[in-house]
Each structure stands twice: as structure tokens, then as C-alpha cells.
Design a protein around this motif. Structure first.
Motif, PDB file in Angstrom:
ATOM      1  N   ARG B 122       0.839  -1.209   0.000  1.00 39.86           N
ATOM      2  CA  ARG B 122       0.000   0.000   0.000  1.00 39.86           C
ATOM      3  C   ARG B 122       0.871   1.255   0.000  1.00 39.86           C
ATOM      4  O   ARG B 122       0.581   2.233  -0.672  1.00 39.86           O
ATOM      5  N   VAL B 123       1.962   1.205   0.770  1.00 39.65           N
ATOM      6  CA  VAL B 123       2.857   2.365   0.827  1.00 39.65           C
ATOM      7  C   VAL B 123       3.460   2.650  -0.552  1.00 39.65           C
ATOM      8  O   VAL B 123       3.632   3.806  -0.939  1.00 39.65           O
ATOM      9  N   ALA B 124       3.728   1.583  -1.318  1.00 43.35           N
ATOM     10  CA  ALA B 124       4.252   1.794  -2.671  1.00 43.35           C
ATOM     11  C   ALA B 124       3.240   2.571  -3.514  1.00 43.35           C
ATOM     12  O   ALA B 124       3.606   3.472  -4.281  1.00 43.35           O
ATOM     13  N   VAL B 125       1.961   2.245  -3.342  1.00 43.08           N
ATOM     14  CA  VAL B 125       0.908   2.978  -4.063  1.00 43.08           C
ATOM     15  C   VAL B 125       0.895   4.444  -3.611  1.00 43.08           C
ATOM     16  O   VAL B 125       0.833   5.369  -4.425  1.00 43.08           O
ATOM     17  N   LEU B 126       1.000   4.652  -2.301  1.00 48.28           N
ATOM     18  CA  LEU B 126       0.992   6.024  -1.771  1.00 48.28           C
ATOM     19  C   LEU B 126       2.205   6.816  -2.250  1.00 48.28           C
ATOM     20  O   LEU B 126       2.100   7.980  -2.629  1.00 48.28           O
ATOM     21  N   ARG B 127       3.365   6.167  -2.239  1.00 47.34           N
ATOM     22  CA  ARG B 127       4.591   6.856  -2.683  1.00 47.34           C
ATOM     23  C   ARG B 127       4.416   7.367  -4.104  1.00 47.34           C
ATOM     24  O   ARG B 127       4.803   8.488  -4.415  1.00 47.34           O
ATOM     25  N   ALA B 128       3.828   6.522  -4.932  1.00 46.82           N
ATOM     26  CA  ALA B 128       3.642   6.907  -6.326  1.00 46.82           C
ATOM     27  C   ALA B 128       2.700   8.108  -6.437  1.00 46.82           C
ATOM     28  O   ALA B 128       2.751   8.864  -7.398  1.00 46.82           O
ATOM     29  N   MET B 129       1.846   8.277  -5.448  1.00 43.95           N
ATOM     30  CA  MET B 129       0.876   9.386  -5.472  1.00 43.95           C
ATOM     31  C   MET B 129       1.325  10.544  -4.584  1.00 43.95           C
ATOM     32  O   MET B 129       0.574  11.487  -4.363  1.00 43.95           O
ATOM     33  N   SER B 130       2.550  10.490  -4.059  1.00 45.53           N
ATOM     34  CA  SER B 130       2.890  11.427  -2.985  1.00 45.53           C
ATOM     35  C   SER B 130       3.050  12.867  -3.464  1.00 45.53           C
ATOM     36  O   SER B 130       3.120  13.774  -2.651  1.00 45.53           O
ATOM     37  N   HIS B 131       3.112  13.069  -4.786  1.00 43.58           N
ATOM     38  CA  HIS B 131       3.171  14.461  -5.261  1.00 43.58           C
ATOM     39  C   HIS B 131       1.795  15.022  -5.566  1.00 43.58           C
ATOM     40  O   HIS B 131       1.655  16.201  -5.891  1.00 43.58           O
ATOM     41  N   ASP B 132       0.794  14.161  -5.466  1.00 38.81           N
ATOM     42  CA  ASP B 132      -0.580  14.611  -5.673  1.00 38.81           C
ATOM     43  C   ASP B 132      -0.942  15.620  -4.570  1.00 38.81           C
ATOM     44  O   ASP B 132      -0.721  15.356  -3.388  1.00 38.81           O
ATOM     45  N   PRO B 133      -1.492  16.776  -4.957  1.00 35.46           N
ATOM     46  CA  PRO B 133      -1.828  17.779  -3.930  1.00 35.46           C
ATOM     47  C   PRO B 133      -2.761  17.222  -2.851  1.00 35.46           C
ATOM     48  O   PRO B 133      -2.664  17.612  -1.685  1.00 35.46           O
ATOM     49  N   MET B 134      -3.632  16.290  -3.243  1.00 38.06           N
ATOM     50  CA  MET B 134      -4.555  15.737  -2.263  1.00 38.06           C
ATOM     51  C   MET B 134      -3.799  14.906  -1.223  1.00 38.06           C
ATOM     52  O   MET B 134      -4.113  14.949  -0.037  1.00 38.06           O
TER      53      MET B 134
END
Ligand SMILES: Cc1cc2nc3c(=O)[nH]c(=O)nc-3n(C[C@H](O)[C@H](O)[C@H](O)COP(=O)(O)OP(=O)(O)OC[C@H]3O[C@@H](n4cnc5c(N)ncnc54)[C@H](O)[C@@H]3O)c2cc1C
Ligand code: SF4
Lengths: 522, 179
Positions: B122-134
Motif C-alpha cells: 500500500r505504501v508503494a501505491v501512496l509513494r507513487a501518489m505522494s506528489h498529488d496535492p490531495m
């Protein structure tokens, strides 16, 4: 009884800001019979109303008006609108401060001479020497009740200090003790002694820690010569055709524009707001801002090197108990370029509560590596690095395109670390790790600088009007009746926490102003 | 705050238990009426603006951002509740939150974000999205809403306010005994 002056009374000294510089100057002038009005942008919150809660206290006391940032410093990335953690309240940042009160060292007042040429650094000798300052340091230490001066005992060491001391001993550091603190180690000056509450940064509810809020200001008011007007944000300083300043325009609590006439104006809004005010006071006569013929207003912004080391042990420390800055190691504050940098640094214990630790340990970090540190919160010890950073012309306060709630252009703070700063910080982290490793740390963390608490240098003192904004009395080179009375006067920063020097300069300046007024020179 | 601690959710607790066993991740179940229930921690949360599953995923996201194994779910639920409140009031906020969670689910594959069994996945998914403003908003808000919850402090051994107790002068400011 507090004075109440007419807004058209042009015989008063108007002081902008009620912190270390402004609050002290106001009282010192009042004691000499000089009438003074302090205009303070923030509200008056007495110490009984302080709260032992980090975020709530931040909301109560901190400067939260808009500011912007730029440059390569990490604060710009993590806290783009919070370059500094300072106060907007009567008492200024002396409500938040930890109380460490150290004298500058002789060579730190002569850096151009001592350090020689450092590329990119705008080093300059102060126009005053340690000998000039010493009598005023002595008076400031007495006024503030600094421990380990005037036979006042040191504070007892808390757990965080004991860890620091054990590490210092292992590394062979010689000068480690519980500091010179403007915190009552015994009841004094009608104020309590320290109860080791551990919320020094949130305002001392015991009144044990010196703050202008409950020392200088009420003492000045008692003379009948001082009036403090809270909720009064000075927008600009006015001058006449001859260039002399005549008063200030300010917004009152209701947002209504008010004017206070003055014989003298002294600016003490801290090193971000003071240059902002001078720049926002530009006129057709002074298109680049007041007192800015040198072009140095806002430049040479310094914030002390800084950084923290937190360490985790396999047993409890409870570092948050007791004084926040509970002890110091001074051995690295020496001048010793063999270490790969000029200037020196101090180690001082520091502790944050859980909420601020989460926000500042490694801003922006998340995931297990980060939370593992917080899981060990009780087993943590911590220290803060305070070192001399290099003045650079391009590190500066300018007017931003953004506006505040009054429609005034806000300050932009641009800061890039100098290579000397980076070398010193790397050295300090290494020593900090070694210190805690020596007492058995299982983990150490190099915490980056917080938003700046020590803001210095943006209206610096200089012998030659070409090199700076004010002379050795804090009087602007350009305008005889305009003074700067806060940390923005610092020519260079030294390794020591600045407030004792700010207070000493204010005492000295009050003498000068009173003399000049008496002699009708200004 | 509609977090009802200690209520009897008898009928659903079995269901909650079953769901937890089935997923092996979350102890939070969704009732037919769309509320979130955590039977073992004995709390329920009415979801008003977001899809219940979205709220449930957000609570898991919060735990994955700041994982503390000794911190019960309800603290993460409290810390994330504002997203549901905003969604109930503001369609744009609702759309943004739903879209963010949908994106996480999309990136996670068939079972969605909550279907990934390992935190690391799950953290890998989050890392990939970590530049998303949300993501930034969620993390930045959480660092205050989670850690500034006074009820959470004792879990970390942080004692909070001390003035009313006379400070630590007589309560262990210098009690370290292992140096
Ligand atoms: C958390 C923390 C810990 C610290 N610890 C230490 C320490 O241990 N030792 C040390 O030496 N220093 C410490 N400091 C730094 C110290 O507080 C400052 O150096 C000192 O207070 C600065 O004095 P000053 O007069 O320049 O400004 P301040 O004390 O900040 O006062 C400036 C005042 O001016 C007001 N003002 C600004 N603009 C306007 C305007 N336009 N109109 C009206 N009013 C205005 C502000 O609201 C403020 O109240 C610490 C600071 C912080 C925040
Ligand atoms: S530790 Fe001492 S100085 Fe600090 S807030 Fe408490 S009583 Fe005041």
C-alpha cells in the motif's frame, strides 16, 4: 499608572514593537523621564492566560500574518508561508523565547578582521567592541536575572541535560553546564522561580522566565511615561520635507487608520518586519525606502545556522520535563578554522512536545521510519545547534506581491545556505551524533532547521554609511531621528543566542536618545 | 463528532469480525446503513458525505501514512473525519476525495487499495501518489489532527499540560537513573 498620550503629541518617542528591543527601550526611556508610546501589532495577553499546549499557544501568540519565502533553504519547501517562528503579541518573541542569555565573544564583533575574506559573505566588523558592550551586558544580565551571573545559582539540570552532560563528558568537552538563563533560579524581581513546567516556548505561566511583557513594560508604565498600545499595526513612517520623520500611520484593532506624531521613531519589529516597514515607507523623497541610501535595508538576513539532533535510547528520558533549553556545551563556539569553517556553534538542549515533534522532526516525512522515532518519544533526548551563519547580501527581505489583511505588501524572505553554513552544520551533526552514541543511543536523527527563531542583520550597524543602515547607536545613517532597536542591527550574528545583546543595545541606545534629546540635538 | 464510543453494535459485531478475518487488514466494517463500525474498539462512525468504503479506505491510508501499531483505529478515524464533514457540505470537496481514493484503488489493482495485504504494497501505491496535492493535504492535515489529539498523548508517554500540577519540579524532571 500607564500614560495616555495624545496622538498629536509630537514630543513622544514612538517605538514600533514591544519585544526584546522595543519593550526594553520603552522602559529604559520611561525611567529617564522620556515619554514613549509603544505601538504593538499584536494583542496584550497576560502570562496567566498562557496555555501549556503547543498548537494552541502558537495560535495565541505567534505571528501568523502572511509572509512568503524563496531560496534553497528547506523552510521554503516545508513552510513556505512560515519563514520564522516569532511572536505577534505584547512582549514580542520574549514570550516564546527559551531564555538562553550569552554574551558575544570579542572576535565575533570583528569578523572581517578575524575571518578574513570569505567568498560570498558580506562580513563586516561591528562599529562597537566587546569593551563598549560589557557595561551594558552587565546591566542586562542584572535586569533579566541571568543565572550564573551576579551570584545567581544555575538552574538544576533536567533529564535532557543529564544525557547531554554524560555525552559531553565522554567526548571530552569541558564547558558544559545548565546555561546562563534569564530564568529565575530563585525568586527574584517579584517573580516566581522556575517550576520545571517544560513549556518555556509557550510562554512561562509562572513568570519565572524574563519577558518584557511582565517586567519592562509594567515597570515603564508605572513611571507614567510609557503607554503601550496593543493591536496597533504600523503601516508606514511619515517624514517632512527636510527628511526628518514626524510620526507613524497605523491600523487600530478595528482596522481604522490612525496617526501618532513623534519626535523620534524607533523601529523594533524584529528582523523581518523592521526592514519591511522601512521599505513600505518609501516616498518620493526616499523612493527606495527610508534609511536606505546604502541599499542595505533588508539585506544580510541571518538566522543562525541551526539544526537539531534527536537521539533515541533503550530507556526513558522524558526530555520534555523541565526547562526547554536546559543546558549548553560551549566548546565548539571557538574560532578554529581547522574544522573547515569560520565561526563557531553552541550545543543547547532542546525538547519539543509530541505535536511539534511530529511537525518538525523531519517535515513532510511519513511512513514507518518516521513513526518509529515518535514511537520512542519517551526515550528521546535532543539538542539544538546554534552557530554563526554568514551574512550574504542576497539573503534578504524584500516586498512581496502578496498583501496582508491591511492591504500592505508582505515580506518575502529569501535565503540560501552559504558553503560555510553547510560545512558547520555537517560538523555539528557529526559531533551531536557522536555525543549521543557515546551514551548508548540506538538511533540518531539530523533534524533540519525550524522556521527561524533568531532573525538578524537586516538593518545592520556599520561605521561607514555606505556599508549599513544604522550607526553604533542604532541611529539610521540617513535620518537623525529614526532609530532601529532590535536584532536587525546586528552586523554579524555570532554563535550566541541574540537576545541578551538586543537588550544590551537597547539599554545603550536609551542613554544615547535621552542625551540627544536633552541636548536638543534631536 | 459522531464517533459513538462504547455503543452496543451487537448485530454487526459478528459481521465486523467476519469481515476482518476475511480481509486480514482492517477491523472496520460497514453496516448496511452505511456506517463504519469497529467492534473490537467499540465505536461507530456515521458516514454522511463520502461513500462508506471511501471513508474506510481513508482511515487505512491515514494509518499507512503514520503507522503506529499501538494506536487504535479510532484515532485515525477521528483525524480523518473532517474529509467526510467537508464532503457532506461541499460537492467539490467530495469529488476531490472520491477521486483521490478511486485513483489509489485503480493503482492498487483488482482488490483496490484496501485489498493489498501488506503495508509495504500500500505504501508503494501512496509513494507513487505522494506528489498529488490531495496526498499532501491529507498528510499535512494529519500531522496535526492525529498528533494533536490529547487523548492520544498517553499512548506515547507524553504528559501534556503540567502547570496545574505544579510543573515537574517535584514530579521527576531529573529522575533519570540509567546514565
Ligand atoms: C521559540 C523561541 C525560542 C527562543 N529562544 C531564545 C533563547 O533562548 N535565547 C535568545 O537569546 N533568543 C531566543 N529566541 C529569540 C528571541 O525571542 C528574539 O531574538 C528576540 O525576542 C527578538 O527581539 P526583537 O525586539 O528583535 O523582536 P521581537 O521580540 O520579536 O518583537 C517584535 C515585536 O514587534 C511587533 N511588530 C512587528 N511589526 C510591527 C508593526 N509593523 N507594527 C507594530 N508592531 C510590530 C511584533 O508583533 C512583535 O511583538 C527565541 C525565539 C523563539 C521564537
Ligand atoms: S520550565 Fe521554568 S521557565 Fe520554563 S515555562 Fe516552566 S517555569 Fe517557566
Amino acid at each position: 499608572m500607564s500614560a495616555k498620550f495624545d496622538q498629536n503629541d509630537d514630543s513622544v518617542v514612538v517605538i514600533v514593537g514591544s519585544g526584546a528591543g522595543g519593550g526594553t527601550l520603552g522602559n529604559e526611556l520611561a525611567q529617564k523621564g522620556v515619554k514613549a508610546v509603544i505601538l504593538e501589532a499584536g494583542p496584550r495577553t497576560e502570562y496567566t492566560d498562557f496555555v501549556n499546549d503547543e498548537w494552541e499557544s502558537f495560535g495565541q501568540l505567534a505571528w501568523k500574518d502572511m509572509r512568503t519565502t524563496s531560496g534553497d533553504w528547506r523552510v521554503h519547501k516545508d513552510f513556505p508561508n512560515l519563514p520564522a517562528w516569532i511572536v505577534k503579541s505584547v512582549g514580542g518573541s520574549t514570550t516564546h523565547w527559551a531564555g538562553a542569555s550569552l554574551r558575544l565573544q570579542e572576535h565575533e564583533l570583528k569578523t572581517a578582521t578575524t575571518y578574513g575574506r570569505v567568498p560570498g559573505a558580506n562580513l563586516l566588523d561591528w562599529p562597537i567592541t566587546l569593551a563598549d558592550l560589557e557595561p551594558y551586558y552587565a546591566r542586562a544580565e542584572d535586569k533579566m536575572g541571568v543565572t550564573r551571573t551576579n551570584n545567581l545559582p544555575g538552574l538544576p539540570g533536567n533529564n535532557n541535560f543529564k544525557v547531554l552532560k554524560a555525552g559531553a563528558d565522554k567526548l571530552g568537552y569541558k564547558e558544559c553546564h545548565t546555561g546562563r538563563m534569564a530564568i529565575n533560579s530563585i525568586e527574584r524581581d517579584d517573580r516566581n522561580s522556575c517550576h520545571q513546567t517544560g513549556f518555556c516556548f509557550q510562554g512561562c505561566k509562572w513568570g519565572a522566565k524574563w519577558s518584557t511583557l511582565y517586567t519592562e513594560i509594567p515597570k515603564g508604565e508605572k513611571t507614567g511615561n510609557l503607554e503601550v498600545r496593543p493591536d496597533s499595526h504600523v503601516a508606514h513612517i511619515e517624514h517632512d520635507a527636510s527628511g526628518k520623520v514626524t510620526g507613524v500611520v497605523y491600523f487600530d484593532k478595528a482596522g481604522k487608520i490612525q496617526r501618532q506624531k513623534a519626535r523620534i521613531v524607533a523601529v523594533a519589529g524584529n528582523s523581518i518586519e523592521s526592514p519591511r516597514l522601512l521599505l513600505n515607507s518609501a516616498s518620493s523623497k526616499f523612493p527606495d525606502g527610508l534609511a536606505n541610501s546604502s541599499g542595505q535595508v533588508g539585506r544580510n538576513y541571518m538566522r543562525h545556522l541551526t539544526g537539531s539532533v534527536y537521539a533515541v535510547f533503550d530507556k526513558p528520558v522524558h526530555m520534555y520535563r523541565g526547562t526547554t533549553m536546559a543546558g549548553i556545551i560551549r566548546d565548539e563556539a571557538r574560532f578554529d578554522p581547522k574544522r573547515g569553517f569560520v565561526g563557531g556553534y553552541e550545543f543547547e538542549t532542546l525538547s519539543l512536545g509530541l505535536p511539534f515533534m511530529a511537525a518538525f522532526l523531519d517535515p513532510g516525512a511519513w511512513g514507518r521510519e518516521f513513526t518509529a522515532a515518535l514511537d520512542s518519544y519517551v526515550n528521546m533526548a535532543g539538542l539544538w545547534i546554534v552557530g554563526e551563519d554568514m551574512p550574504q547580501e542576497t539573503n534578504r527581505i524584500t516586498l512581496s506581491d502578496a498583501k496582508d489583511q491591511w492591504g500592505l505588501p508582505v515580506a518575502n524572505v529569501n535565503f540560501d545556505d552559504h558553503p560555510n553554513d553547510l560545512a558547520m552544520r555537517a560538523h555539528a551533526y557529526k559531533q551531536g551524533f557522536a555525543l549521543y552514541d557515546a551514551v548508548g543511543a540506538t538511533r540518531t536523527y539530523p533534524t533540519p532547521p525550524y522556521p527561524s527563531t533568531h532573525n538578524l542583520g537586516t538593518n545592520r550597524m556599520s561605521e561607514n554609511p555606505r556599508d549599513g543602515v544604522v550607526n553604533k547607536n542604532g541611529q539610521t545613517h540617513d535620518i537623525k531621528n529614526l532609530f532601529v532597536s532590535d536584532g536587525s542591527q546586528f552586523t554579524t550574528g555570532g554563535a550566541e543566542n541574540p537576545t541578551l545583546t538586543i537588550v544590551s543595545l537597547a539599554i545603550r541606545q536609551a542613554e544615547f536618545i535621552a542625551d540627544q534629546m536633552k541636548g536638543n540635538v534631536i | 463528532m459522531k464517533l459513538k464510543v462504547g455503543e452496543d453494535h451487537g448485530a454487526v459485531s459478528r459481521r465486523a469480525f467476519l469481515q476482518r478475518s476475511a480481509l486480514g487488514v482492517a477491523a472496520i466494517a460497514i453496516t448496511p446503513a452505511g456506517a463504519l463500525i469497529n467492534a473490537s474498539e467499540a465505536w461507530g462512525l456515521e458516514v454522511k458525505g463520502l461513500k462508506p468504503q471511501t471513508m474506510k479506505t481513508l482511515i487505512l491510508v491515514a494509518r499507512d501514512i503514520y503507522p503506529h501499531d499501538k494506536v487504535p483505529d479510532r484515532f485515525y478515524a477521528v483525524a480523518m473525519k473532517s474529509y467526510d464533514d467537508s464532503a457532506a457540505k461541499d460537492p467539490a470537496a467530495k469529488a476531490a476525495t472520491e477521486a483521490f481514493v478511486a485513483a489509489l484503488d485503480g493503482a492498487a489493482g483488482a482488490g483496490g487499495y484496501a485489498g493489498l495485504g501488506w503495508e509495504a504494497e500500500r505504501v508503494a501505491v501512496l509513494r507513487a501518489m505522494s506528489h498529488d496535492p490531495m496526498f499532501q493535504t491529507i498528510r499535512g492535515g494529519l500531522v496535526v489532527s492525529l498528533y494533536n489529539n490529547h487523548d492520544l498523548w498517553p499512548i506515547f508517554g507524553y504528559e501534556g499540560e503540567s502547570y496545574s500540577k505544579g510543573g515537574y519540579l517535584h514530579r521527576g524532571f531529573d529522575d533519570i537513573d540509567w546514565l
